[in-house]
Design a protein around this motif. Structure first.
Motif, mmCIF file in Angstrom:
data_model
loop_
_atom_site.group_PDB
_atom_site.id
_atom_site.type_symbol
_atom_site.label_atom_id
_atom_site.label_comp_id
_atom_site.label_asym_id
_atom_site.label_seq_id
_atom_site.Cartn_x
_atom_site.Cartn_y
_atom_site.Cartn_z
ATOM 1 N N PHE A 75 87.006 -36.906 -17.448
ATOM 2 C CA PHE A 75 87.257 -37.935 -16.455
ATOM 3 C C PHE A 75 88.328 -38.837 -16.950
ATOM 4 O O PHE A 75 88.410 -39.117 -18.273
ATOM 5 N N THR A 76 89.046 -39.565 -16.104
ATOM 6 C CA THR A 76 90.249 -40.313 -16.304
ATOM 7 C C THR A 76 90.357 -41.429 -15.255
ATOM 8 O O THR A 76 89.848 -41.358 -14.315
ATOM 9 N N VAL A 77 90.873 -42.678 -15.502
ATOM 10 C CA VAL A 77 91.163 -43.460 -14.571
ATOM 11 C C VAL A 77 92.722 -43.659 -14.415
ATOM 12 O O VAL A 77 93.191 -43.971 -15.481
ATOM 13 N N ASP A 78 93.180 -43.317 -13.283
ATOM 14 C CA ASP A 78 94.827 -43.488 -12.989
ATOM 15 C C ASP A 78 95.384 -42.543 -14.168
ATOM 16 O O ASP A 78 96.443 -42.995 -14.946
ATOM 17 N N ASP A 79 95.137 -41.488 -14.510
ATOM 18 C CA ASP A 79 95.558 -40.461 -15.604
ATOM 19 C C ASP A 79 95.566 -40.970 -16.859
ATOM 20 O O ASP A 79 96.172 -40.472 -17.792
ATOM 21 N N LYS A 80 94.622 -41.963 -17.187
ATOM 22 C CA LYS A 80 94.210 -42.463 -18.554
ATOM 23 C C LYS A 80 92.836 -42.053 -18.889
ATOM 24 O O LYS A 80 92.215 -42.237 -18.390
#
Length: 110
Positions: A75-80
């Motif tokens: 899992f990532t958020v905005d590729d972070k």
């Protein structure tokens, strides 16, 4: 919040011992047999059985738990990356592997 859910799943799985005499949470064939037996009893009389009392055995939902853990691990958020969630997810994957490493799949003929 997702990392807390992953941790809760890991704690629930950690409560199952590979040496437990109740093989229903470790053996897919036993879990299927007990669930089928319960459902056949449900068909005979509905007064004393409800779906709330339906047995829930981990092998019947193992695919879903593995998918959940793998989704959390990547899992990532905005590729972070989300390190805490990914770490808890990897711990869950580790626990699943440790618990089922010697399990036999009744659907595979050797």
């Amino acid at each position: 919040l997702k990392s807390v859910a992953m941790k809760c799943a890991a704690i629930a799985i950690a409560g199952i011992s590979p040496t437990d005499s109740n093989r229903s949470h470790l053996d897919l064939a036993v879990a299927r047999q007990k669930t089928t037996s319960w459902l056949s009893e449900l068909g005979k009389t509905t007064s004393e059985f409800t779906l709330k009392k339906m047995p829930m055995f981990l092998p019947l939902f193992l695919n879903d738990v593995v998918n959940l853990a793998c989704a959390g691990a990547t899992f990532t958020v905005d590729d972070k990356p989300i390190p805490q969630l990914q770490q808890e997810s990897m711990f869950l994957i580790r626990d699943i592997i440790q618990l089922f490493k010697r399990a036999h799949d009744p659907d595979i003929q050797i």
